[in-house]
Design an enzyme around this catalytic site. Structure first.
Site, short mmCIF file in Angstrom:
data_model
loop_
_atom_site.label_atom_id
_atom_site.label_comp_id
_atom_site.label_asym_id
_atom_site.label_seq_id
_atom_site.Cartn_x
_atom_site.Cartn_y
_atom_site.Cartn_z
N ASP A 265 52.04 -23.75 44.52
CA ASP A 265 51.53 -22.52 45.13
C ASP A 265 52.35 -22.29 46.40
O ASP A 265 53.08 -23.18 46.85
CB ASP A 265 50.03 -22.67 45.46
N SER A 266 52.15 -21.12 47.01
CA SER A 266 52.83 -20.82 48.27
C SER A 266 52.29 -21.68 49.41
O SER A 266 52.96 -21.83 50.43
CB SER A 266 52.62 -19.35 48.60
N TYR B 41 53.46 -15.59 50.10
CA TYR B 41 54.29 -14.93 49.10
C TYR B 41 53.79 -13.49 48.86
O TYR B 41 54.53 -12.62 48.42
CB TYR B 41 54.19 -15.66 47.75
N GLY B 42 52.51 -13.27 49.15
CA GLY B 42 51.85 -12.01 48.78
C GLY B 42 52.42 -10.77 49.42
O GLY B 42 52.23 -9.66 48.91
N CYS C 257 49.56 -19.82 41.73
CA CYS C 257 49.65 -18.75 42.72
C CYS C 257 49.70 -17.45 41.94
O CYS C 257 50.55 -17.27 41.06
CB CYS C 257 50.93 -18.93 43.54
N ASN C 258 48.79 -16.54 42.27
CA ASN C 258 48.73 -15.27 41.53
C ASN C 258 49.99 -14.44 41.75
O ASN C 258 50.51 -13.83 40.82
CB ASN C 258 47.51 -14.47 41.95
N THR C 259 50.47 -14.43 43.00
CA THR C 259 51.65 -13.62 43.30
C THR C 259 52.86 -14.14 42.53
O THR C 259 53.58 -13.38 41.89
CB THR C 259 51.94 -13.63 44.82
N GLU D 294 41.55 -18.87 55.32
CA GLU D 294 42.21 -20.00 55.98
C GLU D 294 41.61 -20.28 57.36
O GLU D 294 41.65 -21.40 57.86
CB GLU D 294 43.72 -19.74 56.09
N CYS E 119 43.47 -13.93 43.33
CA CYS E 119 44.21 -14.59 44.40
C CYS E 119 43.57 -15.96 44.62
O CYS E 119 42.34 -16.09 44.55
CB CYS E 119 44.14 -13.76 45.69
N THR E 120 44.42 -16.92 44.90
CA THR E 120 43.94 -18.31 45.05
C THR E 120 42.84 -18.47 46.09
O THR E 120 42.00 -19.34 45.98
CB THR E 120 45.11 -19.20 45.47
N HIS E 121 42.90 -17.64 47.14
CA HIS E 121 41.97 -17.82 48.26
C HIS E 121 40.59 -17.21 48.00
O HIS E 121 39.63 -17.55 48.67
CB HIS E 121 42.53 -17.16 49.51
N1 DGL Z 1 48.64 -17.99 46.73
C1 DGL Z 1 48.74 -16.57 46.93
C2 DGL Z 1 48.21 -15.83 45.68
O1 DGL Z 1 47.40 -16.35 44.92
C3 DGL Z 1 48.01 -16.12 48.19
C4 DGL Z 1 48.72 -16.52 49.46
C5 DGL Z 1 50.09 -15.91 49.60
O2 DGL Z 1 50.20 -14.67 49.82
O3 DGL Z 1 51.06 -16.63 49.48
O4 DGL Z 1 48.58 -14.72 45.44
#
Ligand code: DGL
Length: 266
Positions: free
Chosen positions: A10-11, A42-43, A73-75, A152, A184-186
């Site tokens: 993931d990012s 990454y988003g 990571c979704n992005t 976070e 999104c992961t968060h």
């Molecule tokens: N992990 C990213 C996602 O799921 C969220 C954090 C980021 O923007 O890197 O899209």
């Protein structure tokens, strides 16, 4: 081959929500996690940049002799999955398809909302994945960039998070969605807040849970499930100093983070 580890990346800390589910559902597997903490988020970055970062992260894990890559990571899944699948000779699994499948299975009215980072929403990846399964479903999307820093910060259930969620979700509520994909992961950390804003009638789809379920299924199908118990505890790699990852990540994982090693990717 089946005795090798699963590589998850993931990012940053967010993918730990996916990692946690894999750990719970596949306790016999050896797991390696990479968080690209030096380059998070990454988003907000362009698809070309995210693709480059994701490729470098995947190369590192492939170098660790993993049997499967999970793009947690979704992005990165939104913009890099096809290229990673082409480039690497091992199963590459992303988080978009599992969330889309679950949403299609759950919606009753055929009106699905998707929330994610700017990159994920702009890519249209969830809309494409949902329409590939059922073209008659109407998909309504919203980028919710403030959710990542709120999670976070440990403010997922704070009044500020509630205000932000009410603002972001208002257009989706007006469209009468009955299902919301947490793309999104968060966002699984914000479930309680989202539930308060949406009420009880909207189904929340957690991509993390679904991804772990589908990873388990894929391992089984390809006869890659590890025999016996995991030979060692999970290992964690990050691209910036580990301190923040250990502190914030502990809340995402729901357990203290140990064995975190800093590496360089480029
Ligand atoms: N992990 C990213 C996602 O799921 C969220 C954090 C980021 O923007 O890197 O899209």
């Amino acid at each position: 081959m089946s005795q090798r580890a699963i590589g998850v990346f993931d990012s940053g800390v967010g993918g730990l929500t996916v990692f946690k589910e894999i750990l719970q559902q596949l306790p016999g597997e050896e797991l390696i996690y990479l968080g690209d903490t030096a380059r998070v988020p990454y988003g907000t970055k362009s698809p070309a940049t995210v693709l480059r970062y994701a490729t470098e992260a995947a190369e590192f894990l492939v170098g660790q002799q993993v049997k499967m890559l999970v793009v947690a990571c979704n992005t990165a899944s939104s913009v890099a999955l096809p290229e990673l699948e082409r480039r690497f000779q091992l199963p590459v699994f992303g988080v978009i398809e599992p969330g889309a499948r679950k949403a299609v299975a759950m919606t009753r009215k055929g009106r699905v909302g998707v929330v994610g980072t700017e990159g994920t929403i702009k890519s249209g990846a969830y809309t494409r994945a949902i329409h590939a399964l059922n073209p008659s479903i109407e998909v309504f999307t919203a980028a919710c960039p403030l959710f990542v820093p709120l999670a976070e910060e440990g403010w997922a259930e704070h009044a500020i998070a509630h205000l932000a969620a009410a603002e972001y979700l208002a257009p989706l509520i007006r469209q009468g969605i009955d299902t919301l994909v947490l793309g999104c992961t968060h966002y699984p950390l914000l479930k309680a807040t989202l539930r308060r804003v949406l009420g009880d009638s909207v189904v929340l789809v957690d991509s993390a849970e679904e991804t772990a379920r589908m990873v388990a299924g894929l391992l089984w199908e390809r006869q890659l499930t590890r025999a016996g118990s995991a030979p060692r505890p999970p290992r964690f790699f990050v691209t910036d100093v580990p301190a923040r990852f250990e502190r914030v990540g502990g809340a995402f994982l729901g357990a203290p983070l140990e064995a975190v090693t800093q590496i360089e990717l480029d």
